[in-house]
Design an enzyme around this catalytic site. Sequence first.
Site, PDB file in Angstrom:
ATOM      1  N   GLY A 232      -9.639  11.746  -2.820  1.00 45.69           N
ATOM      2  CA  GLY A 232      -9.710  12.841  -1.875  1.00 45.69           C
ATOM      3  C   GLY A 232     -11.104  13.230  -1.432  1.00 45.69           C
ATOM      4  O   GLY A 232     -11.247  14.159  -0.632  1.00 45.69           O
ATOM      5  N   GLU A 266     -10.146   8.358  -8.661  1.00 42.88           N
ATOM      6  CA  GLU A 266      -9.562   7.179  -8.011  1.00 42.88           C
ATOM      7  C   GLU A 266      -9.641   7.403  -6.508  1.00 42.88           C
ATOM      8  O   GLU A 266      -8.726   7.946  -5.907  1.00 42.88           O
ATOM      9  CB  GLU A 266      -8.120   6.949  -8.484  1.00 42.88           C
ATOM     10  CG  GLU A 266      -7.288   8.218  -8.515  1.00 42.88           C
ATOM     11  CD  GLU A 266      -5.911   8.058  -9.136  1.00 42.88           C
ATOM     12  OE1 GLU A 266      -5.802   7.310 -10.122  1.00 42.88           O
ATOM     13  OE2 GLU A 266      -4.968   8.690  -8.622  1.00 42.88           O
ATOM     14  N   CYS A 267     -10.757   6.989  -5.920  1.00 43.40           N
ATOM     15  CA  CYS A 267     -11.011   7.266  -4.505  1.00 43.40           C
ATOM     16  C   CYS A 267     -10.739   6.032  -3.654  1.00 43.40           C
ATOM     17  O   CYS A 267     -11.039   4.907  -4.063  1.00 43.40           O
ATOM     18  CB  CYS A 267     -12.461   7.699  -4.311  1.00 43.40           C
ATOM     19  SG  CYS A 267     -12.816   9.311  -5.040  1.00 43.40           S
ATOM     20  N   GLY A 268     -10.208   6.264  -2.463  1.00 48.72           N
ATOM     21  CA  GLY A 268      -9.950   5.175  -1.535  1.00 48.72           C
ATOM     22  C   GLY A 268     -10.763   5.300  -0.262  1.00 48.72           C
ATOM     23  O   GLY A 268     -11.663   4.511   0.019  1.00 48.72           O
ATOM     24  N   ARG A 269     -10.465   6.375   0.498  1.00 48.72           N
ATOM     25  CA  ARG A 269     -11.057   6.510   1.831  1.00 48.72           C
ATOM     26  C   ARG A 269     -12.592   6.469   1.806  1.00 48.72           C
ATOM     27  O   ARG A 269     -13.210   5.710   2.549  1.00 48.72           O
ATOM     28  CB  ARG A 269     -10.603   7.839   2.453  1.00 48.72           C
ATOM     29  CG  ARG A 269     -11.010   8.030   3.890  1.00 48.72           C
ATOM     30  CD  ARG A 269     -10.584   9.405   4.417  1.00 48.72           C
ATOM     31  NE  ARG A 269      -9.211   9.720   4.111  1.00 48.72           N
ATOM     32  CZ  ARG A 269      -8.170   9.314   4.840  1.00 48.72           C
ATOM     33  NH1 ARG A 269      -8.371   8.610   5.924  1.00 48.72           N
ATOM     34  NH2 ARG A 269      -6.943   9.620   4.487  1.00 48.72           N
ATOM     35  N   CYS A 344       3.208  -1.126  24.887  1.00 51.94           N
ATOM     36  CA  CYS A 344       3.955  -0.454  25.953  1.00 51.94           C
ATOM     37  C   CYS A 344       4.478   0.873  25.450  1.00 51.94           C
ATOM     38  O   CYS A 344       5.689   1.096  25.408  1.00 51.94           O
ATOM     39  CB  CYS A 344       5.110  -1.339  26.399  1.00 51.94           C
ATOM     40  SG  CYS A 344       4.561  -2.985  26.805  1.00 51.94           S
ATOM     41  N   TYR A 373      -7.428   2.751   5.483  1.00 55.51           N
ATOM     42  CA  TYR A 373      -6.208   3.199   6.136  1.00 55.51           C
ATOM     43  C   TYR A 373      -6.181   2.805   7.618  1.00 55.51           C
ATOM     44  O   TYR A 373      -5.765   3.587   8.473  1.00 55.51           O
ATOM     45  CB  TYR A 373      -6.034   4.722   5.982  1.00 55.51           C
ATOM     46  CG  TYR A 373      -6.054   5.193   4.544  1.00 55.51           C
ATOM     47  CD1 TYR A 373      -5.030   4.836   3.660  1.00 55.51           C
ATOM     48  CD2 TYR A 373      -7.101   5.976   4.042  1.00 55.51           C
ATOM     49  CE1 TYR A 373      -5.050   5.257   2.334  1.00 55.51           C
ATOM     50  CE2 TYR A 373      -7.118   6.395   2.716  1.00 55.51           C
ATOM     51  CZ  TYR A 373      -6.090   6.035   1.870  1.00 55.51           C
ATOM     52  OH  TYR A 373      -6.109   6.456   0.565  1.00 55.51           O
TER      53      TYR A 373
HETATM   54  C1  LIG Z   1      -3.987   7.826  -1.846  1.00 55.28           C
HETATM   55  C2  LIG Z   1      -4.249   8.194  -3.245  1.00 55.28           C
HETATM   56  C3  LIG Z   1      -5.547   8.179  -3.743  1.00 55.28           C
HETATM   57  C4  LIG Z   1      -6.756   7.915  -2.876  1.00 55.28           C
HETATM   58  O1  LIG Z   1      -6.958   8.960  -2.002  1.00 55.28           O
HETATM   59  P1  LIG Z   1      -8.237   9.024  -1.025  1.00 55.28           P
HETATM   60  O2  LIG Z   1      -8.013  10.284  -0.278  1.00 55.28           O
HETATM   61  O3  LIG Z   1      -8.187   7.809  -0.172  1.00 55.28           O
HETATM   62  O4  LIG Z   1      -9.457   9.045  -1.881  1.00 55.28           O
HETATM   63  C5  LIG Z   1      -5.736   8.467  -5.083  1.00 55.28           C
HETATM   64  N1  LIG Z   1      -4.682   8.761  -5.897  1.00 55.28           N
HETATM   65  C6  LIG Z   1      -3.419   8.793  -5.439  1.00 55.28           C
HETATM   66  C7  LIG Z   1      -2.313   9.117  -6.370  1.00 55.28           C
HETATM   67  C8  LIG Z   1      -3.154   8.520  -4.111  1.00 55.28           C
HETATM   68  O5  LIG Z   1      -1.897   8.581  -3.652  1.00 55.28           O
END
Ligand SMILES: *Cc1c(COP(=O)(O)O)cnc(C)c1O
Length: 402
Positions: A232, A266-269, A344, A373
């Site tokens: 997040g 646990e970061c993604g974005r 379209c 994403y």
């Molecule tokens: C999507 C998700 C993340 C990563 O979230 P980001 O906002 O991309 O950092 C971490 N933990 C869980 C459980 C998620 O669903």
Amino acid sequence: MTLYRPSPAHIAAATRGADPACAFLHDLDALRRQAETLRRPLPPGVDFFYAVKANNDPRILQALAPHVSGFEVASAGEILRVREAVGPQARIVMGGPARTADDIRTLLAQGVERLHVESLHMLRLADAVAREVGTVLPVLLRVNLTGPVPGATLTMGGAATQFGIEQGAIPDAIAILRDCPALRFEGFHFHTVSNDRDAAGHAALCAAQLALARDWAATHGLDLRIVNLGGGWGVDYADPDWRFDTDAFARALFPLPDAAPRVQFECGRIVAAYHAAYLCEVVDLKRAHGRAFALLRGGTHHFRLPSSWGHDHPFVVLPRAAWPHPWPRPDITGERLTLAGELCTPKDILARDVRVERLRIGDRIGFLMAGAYGWDISHHDFLCHAHPQRLFFGAGPDGSAA
Ligand SMILES: *Cc1c(COP(=O)(O)O)cnc(C)c1O
């Protein structure tokens, strides 16, 4: 600070043989630097996982592997993807709602180190499967907070969502755990918000969650080993140069070194967004009802993020001198225009009524911050348009080209 902008050499690589051009460009060196930058302010002993759902390409996973603690997955498919890309040694933790017995069998067979349990039924199911396999599975209880949580763009907790175990039911979950001999309680999991741009606010939320976990452990006599505070950490698509203040976040959350419980993120974005661009060629220009439109080779079937969030995605114009046709080259100068894709449907918009100095047919648009994403959340085969090229620049971990 890393923000990938396509260089002339990368554009040349993407446009060689592709007419008109359409490509995702990834800078793996910048990606590695980003992971290091994010981890640096965290105290030793804090785990920093990469959330695979932001971008699951094997080259991304391989590039990140030496620079993160491991991988957070949310499906059996993601487990296998990490194992194939990175091998048997990579640490994996698993979360996500709607788990099945097969998911849990795969998790146990693939050496996933921990499951984040999201419901009371999931507790019993995980216990039954672990018993059948003859093992003990470490778990965290994922909590959906009672109170509302201000500030973030997406909310997973503190609201009526399908995620986690509601705060009021945590004592029930703890009671059920006592009847689950094949599960080992290790702590709590919170992933309450996504894309939080307020580092101080996010630190306060994390501190409150940590305190709640400690309270529950004390009240119920639990050995609290781990608190996972989710992902997040935010980015700002309206301001690509803005950065989440990881230093301030870490200083506020960890004023003193603290051995227990072990904290995990646990970061993604924030890991994957910045290192990639989505390059599209302008194939047509037109006007309708007083508005100007640029039509792109590409669109939301490759890059659904701006339509999913309803924002104008940041971009740069990449002018191109060559014009192969005998007729005059159409252009739009000093006006607002809308960047539309090749689908379209009127929803295929990547930026609406945005000002450009000058745009001509044959120029390219480079959408920035396209690594998280983007491709992964898009409906690639809608309308059967050709997929974009996907190019990965930057030396591999062994110094070879990726
Ligand atoms: C999507 C998700 C993340 C990563 O979230 P980001 O906002 O991309 O950092 C971490 N933990 C869980 C459980 C998620 O669903």
